[in-house]
Write a protein that holds these residues in place. Structure first.
Motif, short mmCIF file in Angstrom:
data_model
loop_
_atom_site.label_atom_id
_atom_site.label_comp_id
_atom_site.label_asym_id
_atom_site.label_seq_id
_atom_site.Cartn_x
_atom_site.Cartn_y
_atom_site.Cartn_z
N GLY A 41 2.28 21.67 -1.78
CA GLY A 41 1.14 21.22 -0.98
C GLY A 41 0.63 19.83 -1.34
O GLY A 41 -0.35 19.36 -0.77
N LEU A 42 1.28 19.20 -2.31
CA LEU A 42 0.78 17.90 -2.79
C LEU A 42 0.77 16.86 -1.68
O LEU A 42 1.78 16.63 -1.01
CB LEU A 42 1.67 17.44 -3.96
N GLU A 43 -0.38 16.23 -1.51
CA GLU A 43 -0.51 15.20 -0.47
C GLU A 43 0.41 14.03 -0.74
O GLU A 43 0.51 13.56 -1.88
CB GLU A 43 -1.95 14.65 -0.47
N ARG A 44 1.07 13.54 0.33
CA ARG A 44 1.94 12.39 0.15
C ARG A 44 1.42 11.20 0.94
O ARG A 44 0.99 11.35 2.05
CB ARG A 44 3.34 12.74 0.59
N SER B 147 -2.87 3.85 -11.12
CA SER B 147 -1.68 3.33 -10.42
C SER B 147 -1.92 1.90 -9.97
O SER B 147 -1.06 1.02 -10.14
CB SER B 147 -1.37 4.15 -9.17
N ALA B 148 -3.10 1.67 -9.41
CA ALA B 148 -3.43 0.33 -8.92
C ALA B 148 -3.42 -0.68 -10.07
O ALA B 148 -2.96 -1.81 -9.93
CB ALA B 148 -4.78 0.34 -8.23
N LYS C 157 4.09 5.81 -5.28
CA LYS C 157 4.04 5.84 -6.75
C LYS C 157 3.03 6.89 -7.22
O LYS C 157 3.31 7.72 -8.10
CB LYS C 157 3.69 4.45 -7.28
N ALA C 158 1.84 6.87 -6.63
CA ALA C 158 0.79 7.81 -7.04
C ALA C 158 1.23 9.25 -6.77
O ALA C 158 0.90 10.16 -7.55
CB ALA C 158 -0.51 7.50 -6.31
N TYR C 159 1.98 9.44 -5.70
CA TYR C 159 2.50 10.78 -5.38
C TYR C 159 3.43 11.26 -6.51
O TYR C 159 3.32 12.39 -7.01
CB TYR C 159 3.24 10.73 -4.05
N ILE D 110 0.84 -1.20 0.00
CA ILE D 110 0.00 0.00 0.00
C ILE D 110 0.87 1.25 0.00
O ILE D 110 0.66 2.16 -0.79
CB ILE D 110 -0.93 0.03 1.26
N SER D 111 1.87 1.26 0.87
CA SER D 111 2.66 2.50 0.94
C SER D 111 3.50 2.68 -0.32
O SER D 111 3.73 3.81 -0.74
CB SER D 111 3.50 2.57 2.22
N SER D 112 3.88 1.59 -0.96
CA SER D 112 4.63 1.78 -2.19
C SER D 112 3.71 2.28 -3.32
O SER D 112 4.12 3.10 -4.14
CB SER D 112 5.41 0.51 -2.56
#
Lengths: 320, 272
Positions: B269-272, B43-44, B12-14, B6-8
């Motif tokens: 400000g992009l969410e990570r 991404s998924a 990736k999506a970030y 999940i975190s990877s």
């Protein structure tokens, strides 16, 4: 199986699509035929009966059918898609543009019931715009076979030609021109009759009228060529150039004169300053009406008699 | 699906969101917000669920992916570049003359694009054709089609949805990017598709509604679609412009790229 006819016999070119498909189906398991509830009319039904697992009715939804065929083509199938020319080309126009032409998918479209020769169904069923539209479509080959036998040949040629193809067939019975299935090559025309005074360049259902017009004119000592431009795109430019050296060239198509064969020839003549005066026979920027094919050809100036008259008038003007 | 996977995917999506913003600003054109609403879904698919081979894009048994909402092209392009279909450097030339990356997906120029889109409503029909061919050939691939919720106003979508279920194409997965906005405003005010799940179910689909930004919901839904009894339609609730607060749910941000100054602010400000 391919039927046996003599030149002059009256047969609908659409029959050549069904029989041509069956011939292809024997050797090519990658063919899938789809139709939008008109297979009995387009004659795809002949294939459906022989190869039911390679045929699918898509319902009355031409747009969905064309895009779906593009998806099949991307997976190695060679989809042959048919409906009335009127509906296939116009209802699915954007799907033809994006899913087939722009995407360069190996889809084969056949529109039957072309032209005002479709007759009593009236203007909604009479396809007069398909040639202009499909000639304008990048990446497409456009074939307008003259008779049953040439339709068989064009059906085969669509399979052999990698990429998007459109073929138009007729419901109306027209005279057999060829003595058996001819060799058909995209970009090549067939000189059916050689003459010295003028030329008629025709396609599809107008071939019969053109040949009859040439015979009428012969009686009046006017010698006329008849060129079968069954490959509307690519057009046989060399042959057009040759015929355009005469003083009069008549184009004849069962479609609007704006954008199809007559326009293609006009472009060729203008761009090269060829000597021929061009007369475009076809539907003159109007919708026709219900009636018998021969009545409509007379009324709309597309009969053999009308072609002969128009050609003679043009010759007179040129000789002034 | 474990926490590290999940975190990877999140990481990736970030990175993909960063590239979507950068490439559209470089082009001074394109649709960053619609790309960001569907980027977690893509991404998924590209980095977890789909069988595909960037070195052999035409591999016969690959899963197929079609972005029916073709204006989300930047989202697909960044996935293809990160997966290795073409060098990431190409992303700098989006929408530029003589470059590969057209404004909308181009099947001839771009490796990994299954069909050209950009005129709405066609993708599911194409996907049905691919799935039908797969069944004829006994190939086990799945065809994933992402459609927009505004796109559903095109009649062809409903012809195609009907075809999917009528032909029993369980090897098609319909994914609706339900971001609630279309070019000129809110979908619900323009032509509301609700009750959407009920409509899809009446057409014969099994439906599942998920948070389209939560991999813990996305991945199981995609996996479920492979074995669903009936064709599965995933309604993915998403936020247009997701990740950049001042772009999110902003009806004035449909076909707009950020200025270089806005880009700097957005990336911060992009969410990570």
């Amino acid at each position: 199986m391919i039927a046996s006819y003599k030149p002059g016999d009256l047969v609908a070119s659409r029959d050549g699509y069904g029989d041509g498909l069956v011939q292809l189906g024997e050797n090519h398991p990658d063919i899938v035929v789809v139709d939008a509830d008109l297979a009995k009319s387009t004659k795809a039904i002949v294939f459906a009966k022989k190869f039911p697992s390679h045929f699918k009715y898509m319902g009355i939804c031409e747009a969905d059918m064309v895009s779906m065929a593009a998806g099949m083509a991307r997976c190695g199938k060679v989809p042959f898609v048919s409906s009335f020319a009127s509906f296939l080309v116009k209802r699915a126009l954007d799907q033809i543009r994006v899913s087939v032409a722009y995407s360069q998918t190996n889809v084969k479209l056949t529109g039957s019931h072309a032209g005002i020769a479709t007759g009593q169904d009236g203007p909604t069923g009479q396809s007069i715009l398909d040639l202009a539209i499909m000639r304008a479509m990048p990446n497409f080959h456009v074939f307008v076979p003259a008779d049953y036998y040439e339709t068989v040949a064009c059906t085969q040629a669509m399979y052999d030609t990698v990429g998007p193809c459109y073929m138009r067939t007729c419901r109306e019975k027209t005279p057999i021109v060829f003595d058996g299935v001819p060799e058909f090559r995209p970009g090549q025309s067939v000189l059916l009759r050689e003459g010295t005074d003028a030329s008629i360049v025709a396609c599809g259902a107008m071939i019969g009228e053109a040949l009859a017009a040439a015979a009428l004119l012969e009686k009046e000592k006017i010698s006329v060529s008849v060129l079968n431009a069954s490959s509307l795109k690519p057009l046989d430019s060399k042959a057009i150039d040759r015929e355009a050296q005469k003083s009069v060239l008549v184009s004849a198509e069962d479609a609007t004169v704006n954008g199809g064969l007559g326009s293609a020839i006009a472009e060729r003549i203008a761009e090269n300053r060829w000597p021929a005066r061009l007369v475009r026979v076809g539907v003159q920027d109007t919708f026709a009406e219900s009636g018998q094919a021969h009545e409509l050809f007379e009324k709309y100036g597309m009969s053999a008699q009308a072609i002969a008259e128009k050609l003679k008038n043009a010759l007179k003007q040129e000789r002034k | 699906m474990n926490d590290s996977e999940i975190s990877s995917l999140k990481e990736k999506a970030y990175l993909l969101r960063q590239d979507i913003l950068k490439m559209t600003t470089k082009a001074a054109s394109g649709h960053p917000t619609t790309s960001m609403s569907c980027i977690d879904l893509l991404s998924a698919l590209y980095f977890h669920e789909m069988k595909h081979n960037p070195k052999n894009p035409e591999w016969q048994e690959r899963d197929r992916f079609i972005l029916s909402k073709g204006h989300g092209a930047p989202a697909q392009y960044v996935c293809l570049a990160h997966a290795g279909y073409f060098p990431k450097e190409e992303l700098n030339h989006l929408r530029q003359i003589n470059s590969m990356l057209q404004g909308h997906p181009d099947r001839v120029k771009i490796p990994g694009i299954e069909i050209s889109t950009g005129s709405l409503g066609m993708g599911l029909s194409v996907g049905n054709g691919m799935a039908y061919a797969g069944k004829m050939d006994g190939l086990p691939y799945q065809t994933f089609v992402v459609m927009g919720d505004g796109e559903l106003q095109e009649g062809q979508c409903w012809e195609a949805l009907w075809t999917t279920t009528f032909l029993g194409l369980g090897n098609v997965t319909v994914i609706i990017d339900r971001n609630g906005l279309q070019n000129d405003g809110w979908v619900k005010e323009t032509k509301d598709p609700e009750p959407l799940a009920a409509k899809l179910e009446a057409f014969g689909f099994e439906t599942i509604t998920i948070n389209g930004h939560d991999f813990r919901e996305i991945i199981p839904a995609l996996q479920k679609s492979r074995s669903a009894q009936k064709p599965l339609a995933i309604i993915a609730k998403t936020v247009k412009g997701k990740g950049v607060p001042f772009m999110e749910n902003n009806p004035d941000f449909h076909g707009k790229a950020l200025s270089p100054e806005q880009l700097t602010e957005a990336l911060k400000g992009l969410e990570r």
